[in-house]
Design an enzyme around this catalytic site. Sequence first.
Site, PDB file in Angstrom:
ATOM      1  N   GLU A 128       0.881  -1.164   0.000  1.00 48.30           N
ATOM      2  CA  GLU A 128       0.000   0.000   0.000  1.00 48.30           C
ATOM      3  C   GLU A 128       0.918   1.212   0.000  1.00 48.30           C
ATOM      4  O   GLU A 128       1.633   1.454   0.963  1.00 48.30           O
ATOM      5  CB  GLU A 128      -0.888  -0.022   1.254  1.00 48.30           C
ATOM      6  CG  GLU A 128      -1.840   1.149   1.352  1.00 48.30           C
ATOM      7  CD  GLU A 128      -2.566   1.206   2.703  1.00 48.30           C
ATOM      8  OE1 GLU A 128      -2.676   0.165   3.391  1.00 48.30           O
ATOM      9  OE2 GLU A 128      -2.993   2.308   3.074  1.00 48.30           O
ATOM     10  N   ASP A 137      -4.566  10.610   9.263  1.00 47.66           N
ATOM     11  CA  ASP A 137      -3.297  10.021   9.676  1.00 47.66           C
ATOM     12  C   ASP A 137      -2.759  10.623  10.961  1.00 47.66           C
ATOM     13  O   ASP A 137      -2.927  11.819  11.215  1.00 47.66           O
ATOM     14  CB  ASP A 137      -2.266  10.186   8.563  1.00 47.66           C
ATOM     15  CG  ASP A 137      -2.523   9.219   7.416  1.00 47.66           C
ATOM     16  OD1 ASP A 137      -2.493   8.003   7.676  1.00 47.66           O
ATOM     17  OD2 ASP A 137      -2.776   9.679   6.294  1.00 47.66           O
ATOM     18  N   TYR A 166     -11.280  -2.788   4.534  1.00 50.80           N
ATOM     19  CA  TYR A 166     -10.265  -2.263   5.464  1.00 50.80           C
ATOM     20  C   TYR A 166     -10.946  -2.002   6.808  1.00 50.80           C
ATOM     21  O   TYR A 166     -11.758  -1.094   6.929  1.00 50.80           O
ATOM     22  CB  TYR A 166      -9.710  -0.966   4.867  1.00 50.80           C
ATOM     23  CG  TYR A 166      -8.488  -0.378   5.539  1.00 50.80           C
ATOM     24  CD1 TYR A 166      -8.364  -0.296   6.923  1.00 50.80           C
ATOM     25  CD2 TYR A 166      -7.444   0.126   4.774  1.00 50.80           C
ATOM     26  CE1 TYR A 166      -7.252   0.255   7.517  1.00 50.80           C
ATOM     27  CE2 TYR A 166      -6.314   0.695   5.363  1.00 50.80           C
ATOM     28  CZ  TYR A 166      -6.234   0.754   6.720  1.00 50.80           C
ATOM     29  OH  TYR A 166      -5.125   1.315   7.309  1.00 50.80           O
TER      30      TYR A 166
END
Lengths: 259, 394
Positions: A48, A59, A171
């Site tokens: 990824e 993030d 995910y």
Amino acid sequence: MRIYEKFRQLKARKEGALIAYICAGDPTPEATKEYVTALVRGGADIIELGLPFSDPVADGPTIQAGIERALAGGMTPDVYFKTVASLHLHIPLVVMTYYNLIFKRGIEKFAKDCVSSGISGIIVPDLPPEESGELDEVCRDNGIDLIFLVAPTTNEGRMKNILAKGTGFIYLVARLGVTGARADVALSTKELIERVKTKTPKAVGFGISNGRQASEIIAAGADGVIVGSAFVDIIAKGGDVAGKLEALARELKEGTRSP
Amino acid sequence: MTGLDSTKFGKYGGQFVPEVLMPALSELTEQYEKYKDEPGFNKELDYYLRDFAGRPSPLYHAKRLSREYGIKIYLKREDLVHGGAHKLNNTLGQALLTKYMGKKRIVAETGAGQHGTACAMAGAAFGIPTEVYMGYKDTQRQRMNVYRMELMGTKVNPVKSGSQTLKDAINEAMRDWVANVEDTHYLIGSVVGPHPFPTMVRDFQSVIGKEVRGQIMEKEGRFPDSIVACTGGGSNAMGIFHPFVEEDVDLFAVEAGGTDMKVTEKEAFHSASLCTGEDGVLHGARTMILQNKYGQILESSSIAAGLDYSGVGPELAYLAETGRLKPRHSGDAEALEAFHDLSRLEGIIPALESSHALAYVKQAAASGELGDIVVVNVSGRGDKDLETVRGMMK
């Protein structure tokens, strides 16, 4: 290689997948080639590769810092696709980026660039299914997997919708919060794995940093683990980066083999 | 189109956020819908707006400034609201909603520190623990606001990532919300972010325009020809514009022209996203954004920290696109001049943000574009800017 083929292969070998994230261009485009090669040598099943965006809200500090290094090192979408095309991987590669970079490039062009550089899937952390219509359609037309995230807060109604849309793998966000390495595998992670009922492979990300955790997560029923911050942390610390990336990938891969 | 039935204003707006936040946004939408017209909630909000915030704020005929600029000018005195800016209108509304939703904690971002201060006030008034994220650069140029927040029991977290200004503070506040969504409300300070924030913040700020409607009718027997408001994210602008959108009144959103209207690959020397930005997605919404050719967000710039933002509220982008609103800009130097004009002629020291709106009136009055009667939103007072202005005048 398509993502489903990789998971099928692994399933036959009774292994979970190791999905390894680093940010492209961290700290230079050349280094990325070396680091990806090291991750593959260590046993990563899927790469990824982050395409850095200036405002990465999903993030945590570790990956943010990697993104800042990459942007400072001159990484752009143009350089990104060139870098990816030069990798010649025999395993699937997925791009992880924020929606504005896709939108600005043009959704169609972005998808075409993915196909021509050998990218199999796209992860967009700020694009929930409600806003994904156009990208979803273009991805289907071009044979690219659009990978969706589910979180512990995702309710049943949303879950159904996401599972119906998601391709490649689902995910699973292991815990509330942003990316970053954590010491334990929370109970909520195991519950989430049980709640996600689908034939599409399930990969768990956020907070995984060692082989023991990887093993626990595969044992709990996941088809793969996604590890990012632990790798980016190695890049941040410097030294024999490639060697350390390979060693950590090996430890994690070992974990996915022996639940 | 502009209600809670849609997440968008035309093509702008939406909910471009991590999955983990989607349930919180649905919950917030539901709860806001439930309470927005509920008598008990509104009674309590009205009480706080009146007895705590000091509303209604006056609409003042600035006679000497009118003579100087050559147009009849009314000032909407949001600078007189408790805390010195319009920001409290929104924070009281959202903090009260936080209480009604049963959430235990408030997080917020702040640019100049005005919104953070207003959060600190509302948090203290309702007894809700409050944490504010503020760009490190902004904490340095607005030290007194940091101290004010701390005095009222709010924890201020300086943000050292990125450009260390408002957009980074928003990123950080969103990260906090992602991690603590179950017990925390994210009290966004402008008409930006994912739905329902742009609609909700606009509604809470609309008290400004609603008051103006009655006040101007009383004084002039008619609506003004135009309304001018400074625009960063756009909350004071939407607050005064919204009750006039359906009326025959020209609306001018004045952005910060900074030192120069040019941009490089990394930064803009202004904050004029409506005037010069491009369609994109930032902080959860599709809107007009200062960005480079790849879609990387540019660092914006302005003498006024509260206007220093790379995006703008999606509803403003929509109103600009349809031509209902006219985007304009005035620069640092012009704003400084207007700051001095109002101080000297009227004995009112405006915020540097509001000074941009005044500067545009000065520039445009002669052209006739603004008509005969203009209402200018003095969104805040300038006490917080004295150090900055003094530094620049040396």
